[in-house]
Scaffold this motif. Structure first.
Motif, PDB file in Angstrom:
ATOM      1  N   GLY A  88      49.114  46.151  45.613  1.00 32.12           N
ATOM      2  CA  GLY A  88      48.531  45.874  47.077  1.00 32.12           C
ATOM      3  C   GLY A  88      48.315  44.060  46.647  1.00 32.12           C
ATOM      4  O   GLY A  88      47.359  44.184  45.815  1.00 32.12           O
ATOM      5  N   LEU A  89      48.790  43.221  47.623  1.00 36.84           N
ATOM      6  CA  LEU A  89      47.688  42.567  48.007  1.00 36.84           C
ATOM      7  C   LEU A  89      47.859  41.737  49.295  1.00 36.84           C
ATOM      8  O   LEU A  89      49.400  41.826  49.750  1.00 36.84           O
ATOM      9  N   LEU A  90      47.516  41.736  49.978  1.00 41.01           N
ATOM     10  CA  LEU A  90      46.935  41.443  51.438  1.00 41.01           C
ATOM     11  C   LEU A  90      46.345  40.084  52.342  1.00 41.01           C
ATOM     12  O   LEU A  90      45.062  39.293  51.516  1.00 41.01           O
ATOM     13  N   GLY A  91      47.330  39.632  52.527  1.00 43.63           N
ATOM     14  CA  GLY A  91      46.889  37.959  52.473  1.00 43.63           C
ATOM     15  C   GLY A  91      47.977  37.753  53.892  1.00 43.63           C
ATOM     16  O   GLY A  91      49.031  37.953  53.570  1.00 43.63           O
ATOM     17  N   SER A  92      47.613  36.702  54.637  1.00 39.19           N
ATOM     18  CA  SER A  92      49.040  35.903  55.577  1.00 39.19           C
ATOM     19  C   SER A  92      49.870  35.340  53.919  1.00 39.19           C
ATOM     20  O   SER A  92      49.081  34.322  53.310  1.00 39.19           O
ATOM     21  N   ALA A 190      38.872  48.487  45.504  1.00 42.17           N
ATOM     22  CA  ALA A 190      39.002  46.889  45.258  1.00 42.17           C
ATOM     23  C   ALA A 190      39.986  46.318  43.700  1.00 42.17           C
ATOM     24  O   ALA A 190      40.329  45.848  43.508  1.00 42.17           O
ATOM     25  N   ASN A 191      40.057  47.433  43.015  1.00 43.78           N
ATOM     26  CA  ASN A 191      40.555  48.106  41.693  1.00 43.78           C
ATOM     27  C   ASN A 191      42.428  47.148  41.997  1.00 43.78           C
ATOM     28  O   ASN A 191      43.050  47.554  41.130  1.00 43.78           O
ATOM     29  N   SER A 192      42.419  47.996  43.171  1.00 48.28           N
ATOM     30  CA  SER A 192      44.087  47.504  43.054  1.00 48.28           C
ATOM     31  C   SER A 192      44.811  47.744  44.474  1.00 48.28           C
ATOM     32  O   SER A 192      45.767  46.857  44.125  1.00 48.28           O
ATOM     33  N   LEU A 193      43.727  46.408  44.768  1.00 50.95           N
ATOM     34  CA  LEU A 193      44.264  46.182  46.444  1.00 50.95           C
ATOM     35  C   LEU A 193      43.535  44.582  45.625  1.00 50.95           C
ATOM     36  O   LEU A 193      42.368  44.265  46.088  1.00 50.95           O
ATOM     37  N   THR A 194      44.012  43.456  46.295  1.00 54.60           N
ATOM     38  CA  THR A 194      43.258  41.928  46.025  1.00 54.60           C
ATOM     39  C   THR A 194      43.853  41.462  47.312  1.00 54.60           C
ATOM     40  O   THR A 194      44.968  41.656  47.988  1.00 54.60           O
ATOM     41  N   VAL A 195      43.190  40.800  47.383  1.00 56.35           N
ATOM     42  CA  VAL A 195      42.678  39.638  48.269  1.00 56.35           C
ATOM     43  C   VAL A 195      43.132  38.335  48.504  1.00 56.35           C
ATOM     44  O   VAL A 195      42.494  37.823  47.066  1.00 56.35           O
ATOM     45  N   PRO A 196      42.563  37.466  49.595  1.00 56.88           N
ATOM     46  CA  PRO A 196      43.446  36.240  49.498  1.00 56.88           C
ATOM     47  C   PRO A 196      41.931  35.051  48.482  1.00 56.88           C
ATOM     48  O   PRO A 196      40.974  35.273  49.364  1.00 56.88           O
TER      49      PRO A 196
END
Length: 283
Positions: A88-92, A190-196
């Motif tokens: 996953g990648l969570l960021g605008s 945190a191991n699977s979801l990346t944030v900007p």
């Protein structure tokens, strides 16, 4: 269920992939499974008969090709492919860099394409097979602030999977897109979801979405991953498997909300939509 089938599963060291591996092995299937780190697979699964752990870099086609070849050398064939690896990648859209966005596409989209490209010659020769591409309800509905790039990767998976289904049906190969809702796996950790790396505070809805997913939803998802995996195994044995397999009450509800919204737009703007052709003059 035909326990003689050989399964090839990517991203199998945790989450749905690991649950799938364990259920299949318990049922007597032969399973090849990939992870970036083979030690993770050894630790997660342990020494089991009919299990082939493989260290694979899905972004490198030669690594994928070696895994496919190794599986066929070990088991003689591949019958079911599960493209499960992804993150996953969570960021605008504004705050995510080109590098961050492309990395998500490299794994979620091009990694899956690498597997398909390498396994299809074998499935064509044997005139049978089933490819499961693990998408998400976020590949059907993009109404999640902060998930734009991730949604884009999964929309891409949905698009090429629909085309693939039409391309390979003549070879006896089925394709199923799996669209889960929220399931209680490590996906939001945190191991699977990346944030900007560089966040923009002005995006309040995105920050709120990030907080909700990481702190409120994580660990409280209503979906049972063991039941999701059992559903996939069941579909693999169905004589007429679905192209779209939604999993979870939330996925079911969100899919209908999207379809209803599209129908509303179609009917509200129908007169404009159908007015854009050339005027046909009577002969």
């Amino acid at each position: 269920m035909d326990a003689n089938k050989v399964w090839f599963i990517t991203g199998a060291s945790k989450g749905l992939g690991l649950s799938l591996v364990k259920q299949l092995l318990a049922a007597g299937y032969k399973v090849a499974a990939t992870s970036r780190n083979i030690d993770d697979l050894h630790r997660a699964v342990g020494p089991v008969d009919d299990f082939l752990p493989l260290a694979v870099d899905l972004k490198t086609e030669s690594s994928v090709a070696a895994a496919i070849t190794g599986t066929i050398e070990q088991f003689g064939q591949i019958d079911v492919v599960v493209n499960n690896a992804g993150y996953g990648l969570l960021g605008s859209l504004e705050e995510l860099t080109d590098e961050e966005a492309r990395e998500n596409f490299d794994v979620n989209v091009f990694g899956t394409l690498n597997v398909i490209r390498q396994v299809m010659p074998h499935l064509r020769r044997q005139q049978s097979g089933h490819i499961f591409n693990i998408s998400s309800i976020a590949g059907f509905s993009g109404s999640f602030p902060g998930w734009g790039i991730y949604c884009a990767t999964k929309f891409a998976v949905e698009g090429f999977s629909e085309s693939l289904a039409n391309e390979v049906s003549d070879f006896g190969v089925n394709v199923t897109i799996v669209e889960p809702g929220y399931f209680r796996t490590e996906f939001l950790t945190a191991n699977s979801l990346t944030v900007p790396r560089h966040q923009i505070d002005a995006y309040e809805a995105v920050r709120q979405s990030q907080t909700v997913h990481q702190q409120a939803i994580n660990g409280n998802q209503q979906g049972d991953p063991e039941k999701a995996v059992a559903a996939i195994i069941q579909v693999a044995s169905a004589p007429n498997p679905p192209l779209h397999l939604f999993l979870g009450q939330d996925a079911y509800d969100m899919a209908y909300a999207k379809m209803n919204a599209i129908q509303t737009d179609l009917e509200t703007w129908k007169s404009l939509t159908v007015s854009t052709g050339f005027d046909m003059q009577p002969a």
